[in-house]
Design a protein around this motif. Sequence first.
Motif, PDB file in Angstrom:
ATOM      1  N   SER A 149       0.820  -1.222   0.000  1.00 31.50           N
ATOM      2  CA  SER A 149       0.000   0.000   0.000  1.00 31.50           C
ATOM      3  C   SER A 149       0.850   1.267   0.000  1.00 31.50           C
ATOM      4  O   SER A 149       0.405   2.323  -0.444  1.00 31.50           O
ATOM      5  CB  SER A 149      -0.936   0.004   1.214  1.00 31.50           C
ATOM      6  OG  SER A 149      -0.177   0.004   2.419  1.00 31.50           O
ATOM      7  N   ALA A 206      -4.958   2.302   0.285  1.00 33.19           N
ATOM      8  CA  ALA A 206      -4.625   2.161  -1.137  1.00 33.19           C
ATOM      9  C   ALA A 206      -5.568   2.992  -1.995  1.00 33.19           C
ATOM     10  O   ALA A 206      -5.141   3.660  -2.950  1.00 33.19           O
ATOM     11  CB  ALA A 206      -4.685   0.691  -1.543  1.00 33.19           C
ATOM     12  N   PHE A 211      -4.452  -2.603  -6.567  1.00 36.86           N
ATOM     13  CA  PHE A 211      -3.858  -3.043  -5.303  1.00 36.86           C
ATOM     14  C   PHE A 211      -4.333  -4.453  -4.990  1.00 36.86           C
ATOM     15  O   PHE A 211      -5.538  -4.717  -4.961  1.00 36.86           O
ATOM     16  CB  PHE A 211      -4.234  -2.097  -4.167  1.00 36.86           C
ATOM     17  CG  PHE A 211      -3.769  -2.559  -2.806  1.00 36.86           C
ATOM     18  CD1 PHE A 211      -2.420  -2.583  -2.480  1.00 36.86           C
ATOM     19  CD2 PHE A 211      -4.694  -2.989  -1.855  1.00 36.86           C
ATOM     20  CE1 PHE A 211      -1.993  -3.015  -1.225  1.00 36.86           C
ATOM     21  CE2 PHE A 211      -4.279  -3.421  -0.593  1.00 36.86           C
ATOM     22  CZ  PHE A 211      -2.921  -3.439  -0.286  1.00 36.86           C
TER      23      PHE A 211
END
Length: 487
Positions: free
Chosen positions: A31, A57, A40
């Motif tokens: 992250s 994120a 992500f």
Amino acid sequence: MMVLKDILYKTAIEAVKGTTDVMVNAITFDSRTVSFGDAFVAIVGTQSNGHDYIEKAISLGAVAIVCETLPENEVEGVTYVRVKNSKEALAFMASNYYDTPSKNLKLVGVTGTNGKTTIASLLYQLFKNAGYKTGLLSTVKIMVGDTEYKATHTTPDSLTINKYLKEMTDVGVEYCFMEVSSHGIHQSRTAGLHFVGGIFTNLSHDHLDYHNSFAEYRDVKKRFFDELPTTAFALINGDDKNGMVMLQNTKAKKLTYALKTYADYKAQILENQLSGLLLKINEQEVWVKLIGTFNAYNLLAIYGAAVNLGLESQEVLRLMSELESVSGRFQFIVSENKVTAIVDYAHTPDALENVLKTIDAIRTRNEQLITVVGCGGNRDTTKRPIMAHVASSMSDKVIFTSDNPRNEVPETIIEDMEKGVEPQNYKKTIAVVDRKQAIKTACQLASPNDIILIAGKGHETYQEIKGIRNHFDDMETVTELLAQLNK
């Protein structure tokens, strides 16, 4: 940039919320590295859970989230993809994102407890010397043709693997040799890779802090061979009792190498000296610069792999005779006053025993063998007394010291080791916590013609203490200390 649905090809998707037609800039599972337009992937790790960082994120600009559990609060405009296994999904996504680079070269994986680095590195060296553009993914270093990169893990994460494989294909690399660790297999870092061959070295006590049992450790290694395609070869050590287990369910071409039993690639050791080995491989003799029975096995694996990759057997033997030893693997120097110092990565009981047996086979018995050894902190504690037992029963003097204590108290690690020393060997052993001082003590105890073995760290150029890596190089240290004592 790439469309998310193309990146997700072959991933086991369970649910999608949002559109997979969104353009993705890059993939990340950290992250802290998220940028606007990224996907992500939330990974459940041993230290942290990526699902806890989904909100962060998104705040940094992630447009897609790949996870095993969907968050309670979903953000408008973000695509959520629920998968069965995030680690496996990441591996397939990485391969797709980098245009499946492993399909465009001949990738060979090497797995087992000991010998992975030597076999992968020497195959790289052999094919490079044969005139091919070659790649290497190993514990020691990563090579993209002639360009070297620093290695941080035995098997890097799947994004890193595919990034380097893509770089290899971009510069015309034809062959790549890769160490495949049990952690890497278990964490699906090699999923989605196209291997043309797999090599199994051996299996002994290691990583039982990570794997629940030896059987689990064995079965994770086996999984690598189970997943090889019919077009690949599976080359295993027939003298290891777990070798045939690796072949039970593989679809690949089954091949064996051995010193003791019948095999496709068979060797006999004719001479074993400090200057090298004279081997007879499939009735052909070859002199090599490497030393010891364990290296005879490594060289057999190299021979079998090279022949199966298309090289002519006589040419392979010629190239083998030119191979130089790998950094930190039975690397030795002889001081002015004839003290031999050997540095080896041996950090498992089996590897340490193999190195000590090798030394035993080439020594004259008119010298003493002094072993300096420690065990890593925050790792498998059950091997500590076994390592100490092996060292103390096979050496004339043993100095127990620090390896990489990490976040453990070094004295506690040494106490764990000392529990394995039998009463008749107590007087052989001393404990010197500081590694440099331990090596210095060994140098001071050594007389002309004596042998010092410094085991455990090999190629490593650091020592990790309380989370901080300090420069430390066993070969550099012993070379300097022996030179000082000779003055």
